[in-house]
Write an enzyme that holds these catalytic residues in place. Structure first.
Site, mmCIF file in Angstrom:
data_model
loop_
_atom_site.group_PDB
_atom_site.id
_atom_site.type_symbol
_atom_site.label_atom_id
_atom_site.label_comp_id
_atom_site.label_asym_id
_atom_site.label_seq_id
_atom_site.Cartn_x
_atom_site.Cartn_y
_atom_site.Cartn_z
ATOM 1 N N LYS A 58 41.434 41.788 29.996
ATOM 2 C CA LYS A 58 39.914 42.569 30.518
ATOM 3 C C LYS A 58 41.164 43.830 31.336
ATOM 4 O O LYS A 58 42.776 43.842 31.459
ATOM 5 C CB LYS A 58 39.219 42.232 32.505
ATOM 6 C CG LYS A 58 37.881 41.582 31.584
ATOM 7 C CD LYS A 58 37.279 41.177 32.841
ATOM 8 C CE LYS A 58 35.792 41.114 32.600
ATOM 9 N NZ LYS A 58 34.938 40.401 33.153
ATOM 10 N N ARG A 109 35.531 31.742 31.442
ATOM 11 C CA ARG A 109 35.184 32.263 30.486
ATOM 12 C C ARG A 109 35.985 33.029 29.477
ATOM 13 O O ARG A 109 36.892 34.133 29.886
ATOM 14 C CB ARG A 109 34.162 33.176 30.454
ATOM 15 C CG ARG A 109 33.407 33.850 29.413
ATOM 16 C CD ARG A 109 31.718 34.560 30.045
ATOM 17 N NE ARG A 109 31.193 35.746 28.819
ATOM 18 C CZ ARG A 109 31.141 36.769 28.536
ATOM 19 N NH1 ARG A 109 32.634 37.200 28.892
ATOM 20 N NH2 ARG A 109 30.609 37.143 27.431
#
Length: 271
Positions: free
Chosen positions: A219, A253
């Site tokens: 991210k 995740r």
């Protein structure tokens, strides 16, 4: 040993956290390496994923929502293909009851709802009736505009309060406490400082009553710390994930399953 009770069985891992592999059946997810269908899913199974997370609607910053019909067209064939060859637990990343119902019929085991059961008032009751675990995520606004408002008075307290309210709502729908997982929503309406605070304090969320899922993989917050583009953020992601697990996360995740398992194995052996 970590464990999670599904509708029909209990799964366990000897690692410090479950590894959830990302399968984005989308053309516009933020990293192209996560995109694909059944082939991507089988690759992650071979790499050792404990759970697959299959989604057809991108929620990256700036993205737009899909219709339920289009979402089903994308994910249901992939879920069915995986289930025909594997009993691996499948999480479906959706906010919509009709999509969850179709995914459940095809073989999905877990609901991963970025709206924390807010966007569809019937989805929580259905999840309870099916006895499936639910992942409740914090976000602010919709993906198209969520990064326009990243100011909080006290971000950890604010996110914690929201997740406590949504967990209480989930239990009011009939979802058992041991089937609730919370996710602070890294990157969903947060700035760099806020993301870091949530990673550092993730184990404190909801007083530790529910396991925490962290979705940090590649991210922008990793890019901010390393100065690297998406395809160069693996090392930074692994470091952040290990920190999150040490601070209390029970689910990761990730895009890179094999590397994450290796990192967790080494951490477990050394600590």
């Amino acid at each position: 040993m970590k464990q999670l009770t599904l509708a029909d069985r209990t799964i366990t891992t000897a690692l410090p956290a479950f590894v959830m592999g990302i399968v984005n059946v989308t053309p516009d997810s933020f990293w192209s390496g996560s995109r694909g269908g059944a082939e991507r899913a089988f690759q992650l199974i071979d790499e050792g994923a404990d759970i697959l997370d299959i989604g057809g609607e991108s929620t990256r910053p700036g993205s737009s929502y899909l219709s339920a019909a289009e979402e089903c067209e994308r994910i249901v064939p992939v879920i069915a293909a995986v289930r025909a060859r594997s009993s691996i637990p499948i999480s479906v990343d959706t906010r919509k009851l009709s999509v969850l119902q179709a995914a459940r019929q095809a073989g999905a085991d877990i609901l991963n709802d970025v709206s924390a059961l807010e966007d569809d008032q019937a989805i929580g009751v259905y999840a309870a009736q099916e006895h499936i675990p639910v992942i409740l995520m914090h976000k602010r606004g919709i993906p198209a505009i969520m990064q326009q408002n990243t100011r909080y008075d006290e971000i950890v307290k604010d996110v914690d309060a929201y997740l406590q309210r949504r967990a209480a709502y989930a239990q009011a729908c009939g979802i058992a406490q041991d089937k609730i997982i919370v996710d602070p929503g890294i990157g969903f309406g947060k700035d760099g400082a806020g993301n870091r605070a949530l990673i550092q304090q993730c184990g404190t969320l909801c007083g530790g009553r529910y396991p925490v899922l962290m979705a940090l993989s590649r991210k922008s917050c990793i890019g901010e710390l390393t100065g690297r583009p998406v395809d160069g953020r693996l090392a930074g992601t692994l470091a952040a994930n290990l920190c999150a697990v040490q601070r209390g996360a029970s689910f990761l995740r990730v895009h890179d399953v094999a590397e994450t398992r290796d990192a967790l194995s080494v951490m477990s052996a050394l600590l």
